[in-house]
Design a protein around this motif. Structure first.
Motif, PDB file in Angstrom:
ATOM      1  N   ALA A  21      38.357  38.213  40.808  1.00 12.09           N
ATOM      2  CA  ALA A  21      38.140  38.425  39.383  1.00 12.09           C
ATOM      3  C   ALA A  21      37.888  39.894  39.069  1.00 12.09           C
ATOM      4  O   ALA A  21      38.349  40.406  38.040  1.00 12.09           O
ATOM      5  CB  ALA A  21      36.962  37.574  38.915  1.00 12.09           C
ATOM      6  N   GLY A  22      37.191  40.600  39.963  1.00 13.99           N
ATOM      7  CA  GLY A  22      36.979  42.035  39.765  1.00 13.99           C
ATOM      8  C   GLY A  22      38.284  42.808  39.791  1.00 13.99           C
ATOM      9  O   GLY A  22      38.496  43.732  38.985  1.00 13.99           O
ATOM     10  N   VAL A  23      39.191  42.444  40.704  1.00 15.74           N
ATOM     11  CA  VAL A  23      40.496  43.114  40.760  1.00 15.74           C
ATOM     12  C   VAL A  23      41.291  42.867  39.485  1.00 15.74           C
ATOM     13  O   VAL A  23      41.904  43.784  38.911  1.00 15.74           O
ATOM     14  CB  VAL A  23      41.276  42.628  41.993  1.00 15.74           C
ATOM     15  CG1 VAL A  23      42.679  43.210  42.007  1.00 15.74           C
ATOM     16  CG2 VAL A  23      40.557  43.007  43.266  1.00 15.74           C
ATOM     17  N   VAL A  24      41.272  41.626  39.007  1.00 14.91           N
ATOM     18  CA  VAL A  24      42.026  41.293  37.792  1.00 14.91           C
ATOM     19  C   VAL A  24      41.489  42.053  36.585  1.00 14.91           C
ATOM     20  O   VAL A  24      42.261  42.604  35.774  1.00 14.91           O
ATOM     21  CB  VAL A  24      41.975  39.771  37.557  1.00 14.91           C
ATOM     22  CG1 VAL A  24      42.592  39.413  36.209  1.00 14.91           C
ATOM     23  CG2 VAL A  24      42.708  39.041  38.665  1.00 14.91           C
ATOM     24  N   LEU A  25      40.171  42.131  36.463  1.00 13.50           N
ATOM     25  CA  LEU A  25      39.589  42.853  35.328  1.00 13.50           C
ATOM     26  C   LEU A  25      39.923  44.344  35.380  1.00 13.50           C
ATOM     27  O   LEU A  25      40.217  44.965  34.349  1.00 13.50           O
ATOM     28  CB  LEU A  25      38.071  42.649  35.321  1.00 13.50           C
ATOM     29  CG  LEU A  25      37.579  41.249  34.957  1.00 13.50           C
ATOM     30  CD1 LEU A  25      36.069  41.167  35.060  1.00 13.50           C
ATOM     31  CD2 LEU A  25      38.023  40.863  33.558  1.00 13.50           C
ATOM     32  N   GLU A  26      39.891  44.932  36.571  1.00 14.42           N
ATOM     33  CA  GLU A  26      40.220  46.354  36.689  1.00 14.42           C
ATOM     34  C   GLU A  26      41.698  46.607  36.391  1.00 14.42           C
ATOM     35  O   GLU A  26      42.041  47.624  35.758  1.00 14.42           O
ATOM     36  CB  GLU A  26      39.858  46.850  38.081  1.00 14.42           C
ATOM     37  CG  GLU A  26      38.353  46.921  38.318  1.00 14.42           C
ATOM     38  CD  GLU A  26      38.017  47.449  39.694  1.00 14.42           C
ATOM     39  OE1 GLU A  26      38.966  47.649  40.481  1.00 14.42           O
ATOM     40  OE2 GLU A  26      36.835  47.670  39.979  1.00 14.42           O
ATOM     41  N   LEU A  27      42.564  45.706  36.816  1.00 16.35           N
ATOM     42  CA  LEU A  27      43.985  45.874  36.509  1.00 16.35           C
ATOM     43  C   LEU A  27      44.251  45.750  35.016  1.00 16.35           C
ATOM     44  O   LEU A  27      45.047  46.507  34.445  1.00 16.35           O
ATOM     45  CB  LEU A  27      44.812  44.834  37.285  1.00 16.35           C
ATOM     46  CG  LEU A  27      44.899  45.029  38.800  1.00 16.35           C
ATOM     47  CD1 LEU A  27      45.632  43.865  39.444  1.00 16.35           C
ATOM     48  CD2 LEU A  27      45.594  46.333  39.140  1.00 16.35           C
ATOM     49  N   ARG A  28      43.574  44.822  34.371  1.00 15.48           N
ATOM     50  CA  ARG A  28      43.754  44.664  32.924  1.00 15.48           C
ATOM     51  C   ARG A  28      43.142  45.823  32.148  1.00 15.48           C
ATOM     52  O   ARG A  28      43.583  46.107  31.025  1.00 15.48           O
ATOM     53  CB  ARG A  28      43.133  43.350  32.472  1.00 15.48           C
ATOM     54  CG  ARG A  28      43.885  42.122  32.971  1.00 15.48           C
ATOM     55  CD  ARG A  28      43.209  40.841  32.553  1.00 15.48           C
ATOM     56  NE  ARG A  28      43.960  39.667  33.031  1.00 15.48           N
ATOM     57  CZ  ARG A  28      43.539  38.412  32.869  1.00 15.48           C
ATOM     58  NH1 ARG A  28      42.387  38.168  32.255  1.00 15.48           N
ATOM     59  NH2 ARG A  28      44.272  37.416  33.316  1.00 15.48           N
ATOM     60  N   ALA A  29      42.138  46.472  32.731  1.00 16.49           N
ATOM     61  CA  ALA A  29      41.526  47.623  32.069  1.00 16.49           C
ATOM     62  C   ALA A  29      42.353  48.890  32.212  1.00 16.49           C
ATOM     63  O   ALA A  29      42.024  49.906  31.601  1.00 16.49           O
ATOM     64  CB  ALA A  29      40.119  47.866  32.627  1.00 16.49           C
TER      65      ALA A  29
END
Length: 323
Positions: free
Chosen positions: A212-220
């Motif tokens: 989930a941390g990777v997904v949030l950083e990619l979306r940011a």
């Protein structure tokens, strides 16, 4: 004097309890009022079209917790909770799952309270009950409790870090299998991370949190390479760091992510099987310790006791009569 104070102990305990409850209620009301005031001010600023202060970010709201207020109050009083090697301490706490920026200072505060508070409570209890004993016994017991309060938090953090590392290593092959299914079904890497993270939220929460941390950083807006590198740094597990390096190299070279995931998933499953076999092979060695310590003396006693009884009954009287 202790006998005179004994009837007053229940009344004193009740007064202390009432004081603690009243203080906690006052602090809760004050915190609620402060939060409502902050939210109202932010809403008014947004209504006027103004700019919200940078202290109103999510990180600032997270740090405005009770621990943050307590740590700041203690440091404002003149007691510094900063560790001399704060970077190494932060890494150690992050391995145990405490990734908050306040974790090193809270850890120092807990060790300080445990080192000074536990011996103080023991001395107070011994004084009120009249079981102080000699001064040497009181000093030795207080020193032992102080050492326990100093080192027990370190042992707890180390044990928690070991459990977290073992759990990540045990759960990550299942994550790779699900990710391989998603990639072969046509999903991209970011979508696969998102789908697998939501799927494993309850079964494997640690791995799901990393994804989930990777997904949030990619979306940011962070690049895929940086997001994956940060995932390896947060995990602090060699197998996951190797997986991150492998995915980044595959992405750079343009090779198939599906083949990469299949090969690495098979390798991690093989590592997990070898680790289980290693633990199984260690069992005979570990079992030999209680066998030697507990059963061997009993077996020696069972074998030697009849001979000892016969020596006592026959040989010793015969030698005494012959002398």
């Amino acid at each position: 004097m202790i006998a005179d104070l004994a009837p007053q102990l229940p009344r004193t305990a009740i007064l202390v309890l009432v004081f603690v409850l009243a203080t906690g209620l006052a602090l809760a009301v004050a915190t609620l009022a402060r939060n409502r005031t902050r939210v109202r001010a932010r809403l008014e600023a947004m209504t006027r079209g103004g700019v919200v202060a940078s202290g109103g970010s999510l990180r600032g709201e997270q740090q405005s917790s009770a621990w943050h207020g307590l740590v700041n109050a203690i440091e404002r009083s003149g007691l510094s909770l900063a560790d001399t090697n704060s970077a190494a301490l932060a890494d150690k706490l992050a391995e145990a799952g405490f990734s908050s920026p306040l974790a090193p200072r809270i850890y120092t505060l807990v060790r300080l309270v445990a080192t000074l508070g536990v011996p103080a409570l023991f001395v107070l209890f011994a004084t009120l009950t009249g079981r102080t004993g000699s001064l040497v016994q009181l000093y030795i017991t207080g020193a032992a409790l102080a050492l326990a309060g100093l080192y027990i938090p370190t042992l707890i953090v180390r044990a928690r870090a070991d459990r977290r590392r073992d759990r990540l290593v045990r759960d990550f092959p299942d994550t790779l299998d699900l990710m391989l299914v998603c990639v072969e079904a046509g999903l991209g890497l970011e979508a696969a991370f998102d789908r697998v993270g939501r799927e494993m939220m309850h079964s494997h929460p640690l791995v799901a949190k990393l994804l989930a941390g990777v997904v949030l950083e990619l979306r940011a807006g962070r690049s895929r390479e940086d997001a994956l590198h940060r995932m390896g740094e947060r995990a602090r597990v060699d197998q996951i760091r190797s997986f991150v390096t492998l995915v980044i190299q595959s992405d750079r070279l343009g090779s198939s992510i599906g083949k990469t995931l299949r090969v690495y998933a098979a390798e991690m499953r093989e590592r997990r099987r070898l680790s289980a076999e290693e633990r199984a092979h260690r069992l005979p060695v570990l079992l030999s310790i209680p066998l030697v310590a507990c059963m061997l003396p009993v077996m020696i006693g069972v074998l030697m006791l009849p001979a000892a009884i016969r020596v006592v009954r026959d040989l010793i009287p015969a030698m005494a009569g012959g002398g």
